[in-house]
Design a protein around this motif. Structure first.
Motif, PDB file in Angstrom:
ATOM      1  N   ARG A 125       3.310  -1.471   3.940  1.00  0.00           N
ATOM      2  CA  ARG A 125       2.862  -0.112   3.672  1.00  0.00           C
ATOM      3  C   ARG A 125       4.076   0.806   3.536  1.00  0.00           C
ATOM      4  NH1 ARG A 125      -0.601   3.788   7.760  1.00  0.00           N
ATOM      5  NH2 ARG A 125      -0.926   5.522   6.302  1.00  0.00           N
ATOM      6  N   GLY A 167       1.511  11.906  -0.478  1.00  0.00           N
ATOM      7  CA  GLY A 167       0.922  13.181  -0.079  1.00  0.00           C
ATOM      8  C   GLY A 167       1.853  14.332  -0.412  1.00  0.00           C
ATOM      9  N   ALA A 187       0.860  -1.187   0.000  1.00  0.00           N
ATOM     10  CA  ALA A 187       0.000   0.000   0.000  1.00  0.00           C
ATOM     11  C   ALA A 187       0.898   1.239   0.000  1.00  0.00           C
ATOM     12  CB  ALA A 187      -0.906  -0.002   1.227  1.00  0.00           C
ATOM     13  N   ASP A 201       1.071   5.326   0.000  1.00  0.00           N
ATOM     14  CA  ASP A 201       0.350   6.571   0.271  1.00  0.00           C
ATOM     15  C   ASP A 201       1.240   7.735  -0.139  1.00  0.00           C
ATOM     16  OD1 ASP A 201      -0.807   5.157   3.370  1.00  0.00           O
ATOM     17  OD2 ASP A 201      -1.744   5.118   1.375  1.00  0.00           O
ATOM     18  N   THR A 218       4.954   5.108   2.676  1.00  0.00           N
ATOM     19  CA  THR A 218       4.422   6.457   2.491  1.00  0.00           C
ATOM     20  C   THR A 218       5.466   7.359   1.877  1.00  0.00           C
ATOM     21  OG1 THR A 218       5.100   7.161   4.707  1.00  0.00           O
ATOM     22  CG2 THR A 218       2.889   6.217   4.491  1.00  0.00           C
TER      23      THR A 218
END
Length: 598
Positions: A519, A482, A478, A480, A521
């Motif tokens: 995960r 931003g 996953a 992410d 990011t």
């Protein structure tokens, strides 16, 4: 009265005898010292020339190996190039002419002399020099050993004269095989004019000889295609049959190896050899012996002059002592003891001066040797890091090109031309990116970094995700992303910034490979400098490698090279930014890029 008269005369005669003995001893000492210094200066000059020859041979061999490694990867990649395979399979003029232009652009970007494609019969169907009057297109090279060897073994390498251009070069040939069929051979020719010019900056003569002893590369053009010894008749027939050296006469150099030196004509050299990865070749460095011998001779003359002054001073001192003995007989024995004491002092001082001079010379020699070895190690480390990093840096774009090509083929099978065209556009962009990366690595090797400027952060991140996104999705990671300010631009170079992002994302993917609910990011933020944090929920960085985390060849993975973080850190310093380790909010490892706003 008689005893009183004879005593000074006897003392004077004894003094004269001692003076004669001292002068004879001084002259004998000077003669022996002269011969000893002559032998010492010759031995010292030979040792110094041998040391310089070995050091220069290692440095020049490293330069040659760096050039060879840079070009050996390209033919392997081109054998998988779709347009090469298409031109060999179709044998249509349209496919060949399209490949002409692509090879022309590739040769210009990589500094290759020429790149050309031969079909299974040895005829050139496409070449990067297709516009030139000496174009290889249509020429047949079936007789060339590199074509025959590549068709038999899959690859071949040969140093030879071009049959069309007449220029010497190194030929790298790789066979193109599809579904077990041998379609032809891709050939890349490399010329070493620039490297030979760099060798020529040295006082030594550098040359490379092939297995037959023929000089194929030389910093002195007059020596090229001459041999270090007689060439066997069978070898001459083979070379003429393959036209490896054209019409060159291959005359022998007037080499004389008597006395430990190498004499060529009126020149005297000390020789050092290094093996290189050219087939059957040896790099020979010929260091002129004259300068070292002149320097050693000058040192010997200075030492001899000092010894002459000391002996002369001793003789003058003895003369004065004898004169004083004739004038003052009463002080004869005291003066005699004084002379002996001063003589011993002079001898001790002379010995100490000689030992100090030898120790100083040895210290200077060790210092120069250590300094040269350190400089050589630094150069080899840089070249080794660049060579090891080439495959690491372009692996992802090449993999992405293959994925897009496979998808495009599937779309074409489904008659979805629009989607196939989109994938082909991506392939064109990625191919340009691979060229930019290899160009950047070449610039790094030449100490010529690419200019920096404004880079849209969103565009750089999108480009990185284009290359690494499929892998993250395939692993079920996953991701992410931003970005607080999508329109912000940073002071950097886009290709190198994408390299850093891809490297950190790839490291994160490796770290969470065995992690459940993996995960990662990527967050860009910051009011002043732009901060990019890449974090994962993997096991984190092992404590034992934290102090050397950004040092080359330090890695926590058994199959890792340990170059990725070191290269990324160097790139960030070049941007005027930093790459640091930060705590990960996900519990694993976190890295922060700090960049200036454009």
């Amino acid at each position: 009265m008689s005893g009183s008269t004879d005593s000074p005369r006897t003392a004077s005669q004894a003094g004269r005898r001692r003076l004669i003995v001292a002068i004879a001893a001084g002259l004998a000492t000077l003669v022996v010292a002269g011969f000893a210094l002559a032998g010492w200066s010759t031995d010292r000059a030979s040792a110094q020339a041998d040391l310089e020859a070995r050091q220069n041979a290692g440095a020049h061999a490293s330069l040659l190996e760096s050039e060879l490694q840079k070009f050996r990867l390209l033919p392997r990649v081109l054998t998988e190039f779709p347009d090469v395979r298409a031109a060999l399979a179709d044998k249509s003029d349209a496919a060949s002419r399209r490949l002409d232009r692509e090879l022309e652009q590739l040769a210009a970007r990589t500094d290759a002399a020429v790149i050309y494609v031969l079909d299974a019969g040895g005829t050139t169907i496409a070449a990067s020099n297709w516009r030139a009057p000496t174009s290889f297109v249509g020429e047949n090279y079936r007789f060339r050993p590199y074509f025959q060897g590549a068709m038999r073994r899959g690859e071949a390498e040969l140093f030879a004269l071009g049959t069309v251009s007449g220029r010497p070069g190194f030929y790298l040939a790789r066979r193109v095989t599809v579904d077990g069929r041998r379609l032809g051979v891709i050939v890349l020719k490399v010329e070493f004019d620039k490297l030979e010019a760099r060798w020529a900056d040295s006082a030594a003569t550098t040359l490379v000889t092939d297995a037959a002893g023929i000089v194929v590369m030389s910093s002195d053009p007059r020596w090229r295609f001459r041999s270090f010894g007689p060439i066997a008749a069978e070898t001459q027939r083979r070379l003429r049959a393959t036209r490896s050296y054209g019409a060159a006469r291959l005359e022998s150099l007037p080499v004389d190896r008597s006395g430990g030196d190498l004499r060529i004509g009126d020149d005297i050299f000390r020789q050092a050899d290094e093996r290189v990865s050219l087939p059957g070749s040896t790099l020979r460095l010929l260091q002129p012996a004259g300068p070292a011998r002149a320097s050693a001779g000058a040192t010997a003359r200075v030492v001899f002059l000092i010894l002459l002054i000391l002996v002369g001073a001793a003789i003058v001192t003895l003369l004065r002592l004898v004169e004083r003995q004739t004038m003052r007989q009463a002080a004869h024995e005291a003066l005699e003891r004084e002379v002996a004491a001063r003589t011993r002092d002079l001898s001790t001082a002379n010995d100490e001066l000689r030992h100090a001079s030898e120790r100083q010379a040895e210290t200077d020699r060790r210092y120069r040797a250590a300094r040269e070895e350190l400089a050589q190690a630094s150069r080899l480390g840089s070249i080794g890091q660049i060579t090891a990093g080439v495959a690491h840096e372009i692996n992802q774009p090449v993999a992405a090109i293959r994925t897009f090509a496979e998808n495009a083929r599937a779309y074409l099978d489904r008659e979805q031309a629009g989607k196939a065209r989109g994938n082909l556009d991506h392939i064109v962009e990625l191919t340009a990116r691979v060229g930019a990366i290899t160009g950047e690595l070449r610039n790094f090797a030449r100490r010529a970094p690419a200019p920096l400027g404004p880079v849209p952060l969103q565009s750089a991140i999108d480009g990185a995700l284009l290359l690494i996104g499929d892998r993250l999705r395939a692993q079920g990671i996953a991701l992410d992303v931003g970005i607080e300010e999508p329109a912000v631009a940073v002071h950097a170079d886009r290709v190198r910034l994408e390299q850093v992002l891809i490297n950190l994302l790839q490291n994160a993917a490796e770290a969470v490979r065995d992690t459940e609910c993996a995960r990662v990011t990527l967050v860009a933020h910051g009011d002043g400098p732009v901060l990019i944090d890449i974090c994962d929920n993997g096991p984190g960085i092992p404590a034992d490698i934290l102090p050397q985390l950004f040092t080359p060849f330090v890695t926590g993975r058994p199959d890792g090279l340990g170059l990725g973080l070191a290269i990324a850190s160097d790139i960030m310093r070049g941007f005027g930014g930093t790459l640091t380790l930060v705590p990960s909010p996900l519990g694993g490892a976190g890295f922060r890029l700090t960049l200036r706003r454009a």
